[in-house]
Scaffold this motif. Structure first.
Motif: not given
Length: 264
Positions: A90-115
Motif C-alpha cells: 500500500i505504501m509502495g515500500v519494502e517491508a523489510g525483515q521482521s523477527k517474530k517475537m513471543v512472550a516468555f515467563v522467566r520463572c520455574q517456581g511452580d508448586c513443586d519447585k518453588g518454596h
C-alpha cells in the motif's frame, strides 16, 4: 392573532435551522481535514485488535503513523509478516525483515519447585501482593505469583496459570506486550520465537539465598558464561541473561547449569 403567532414562530425556527445548517455545511467544507487515502487502506489491512502492542493507541493510531512515515510498515506485532507485506504494498515500500517475537515467563517456581513461607487465602491478585507479609506466600520475591493478572490482560488467550505459575502458548502469542505491562514483578519478556535456550529465572538474590527459595533458581555462579562458545550469556545481579543476537541454541549452557535454571 394566535394563529399568526404560531406561523411566525414556525417560520423563525425554520429560518434559524436553515442558517445553522448552511453555517455548519460551509464550516465543514472550509475546515475539512484531508485524510490520506493510504491511511484508510492501511487501517483496513490491520487486524483490528487494538491491542496497543505497536506502541500506538489502537490500529487507527498506527495507521495514521504509518501513513505519515512515522512508523514502520511492519510495526504490527499481531499481523506479523503477512500484514507487514500488505501494508508495504500500500505504501509502495519494502517491508523489510521482521523477527517474530513471543512472550516468555522467566520463572520455574511452580508448586513443586518453588518454596512457600505460608499459605495465603486472601485476594488472588498479583498487584495486591506488595501489601501482604513478605510480598506474598512464595519464598522467592522475584518469581511468578501465579494469580493471573497477565492472563486477564492477554487479549489472545495465550497465557495460563499452570501448576502455580504463568505459561505462554507460543502458537497463540502475538507479542502485544499486554502481559508484560500487567506483571508487577517484571519477569515476562519478549524473546525471538526461534529462541530455544532460555533462562527460566528472574531471581536477583545471591546464590545461598536463591537456593533456599526455589529448587531451580539461578545462583549466578557463572558456569554458563565460562562454557558458552558464542559468548552469548552473561550474569548480572546474580542472574544469567542471554544475548539472542549471539546465541546459537547449542545447548551447552543448558547442560552445564548446575541448577537447571537454563532450559530448552
Amino acid at each position: 392573532m394566535m394563529v399568526q403567532g404560531i406561523i411566525m414562530a414556525t417560520l423563525l425556527i425554520g429560518l434559524v435551522g436553515l442558517f445553522v445548517g448552511v453555517f455548519l455545511g460551509v464550516a465543514g467544507i472550509k475546515f475539512k481535514v484531508e485524510t490520506d487515502p493510504r491511511e484508510e487502506a492501511v487501517l483496513a489491512a490491520l487486524p483490528g485488535n487494538n491491542c496497543g502492542g505497536c506502541g500506538y493507541a489502537g490500529c487507527s493510531g498506527l495507521a495514521a503513523a504509518i501513513a505519515k512515515g512515522e512508523a514502520k510498515v511492519n510495526a504490527c506485532p499481531v499481523g506479523g509478516e503477512a500484514v507487514g507485506n500488505a501494508i508495504a504494498e500500500i505504501m509502495g515500500v519494502e517491508a523489510g525483515q521482521s523477527k517474530k517475537m513471543v512472550a516468555f515467563v522467566r520463572c520455574q517456581g511452580d508448586c513443586d519447585k518453588g518454596h512457600r513461607d505460608y499459605d495465603y487465602f486472601g485476594n488472588k491478585d498479583c498487584g495486591m501482593m506488595p501489601f501482604v507479609p513478605g510480598g506474598g506466600p512464595k519464598s522467592c520475591n522475584h518469581g511468578c505469583l501465579g494469580y493471573g493478572n497477565c492472563v486477564k490482560a492477554c487479549p489472545f488467550d495465550a497465557i495460563h496459570i499452570i501448576n502455580g505459575i504463568a505459561k505462554v502458548d507460543e502458537n497463540a502469542c502475538k507479542a502485544c506486550g499486554k502481559c508484560i505491562e500487567a506483571c508487577p514483578k517484571g519477569l515476562i519478556e519478549l524473546i525471538p520465537a526461534t529462541a530455544k535456550t532460555k533462562v527460566a529465572c528472574f531471581s536477583k538474590d545471591a546464590g545461598p539465598i536463591a537456593m533456599k527459595t526455589c529448587d531451580n533458581a539461578c545462583i549466578g555462579c557463572g558456569i554458563c558464561v565460562k562454557n558458552c562458545p558464542a559468548e552469548a550469556i552473561k550474569v548480572e545481579n546474580f542472574v544469567a541473561h542471554i544475548d539472542y543476537d549471539k546465541c546459537t541454541n547449542c545447548g551447552t549452557c543448558v547442560s552445564k547449569c548446575p541448577k537447571k535454571a537454563i532450559i530448552q
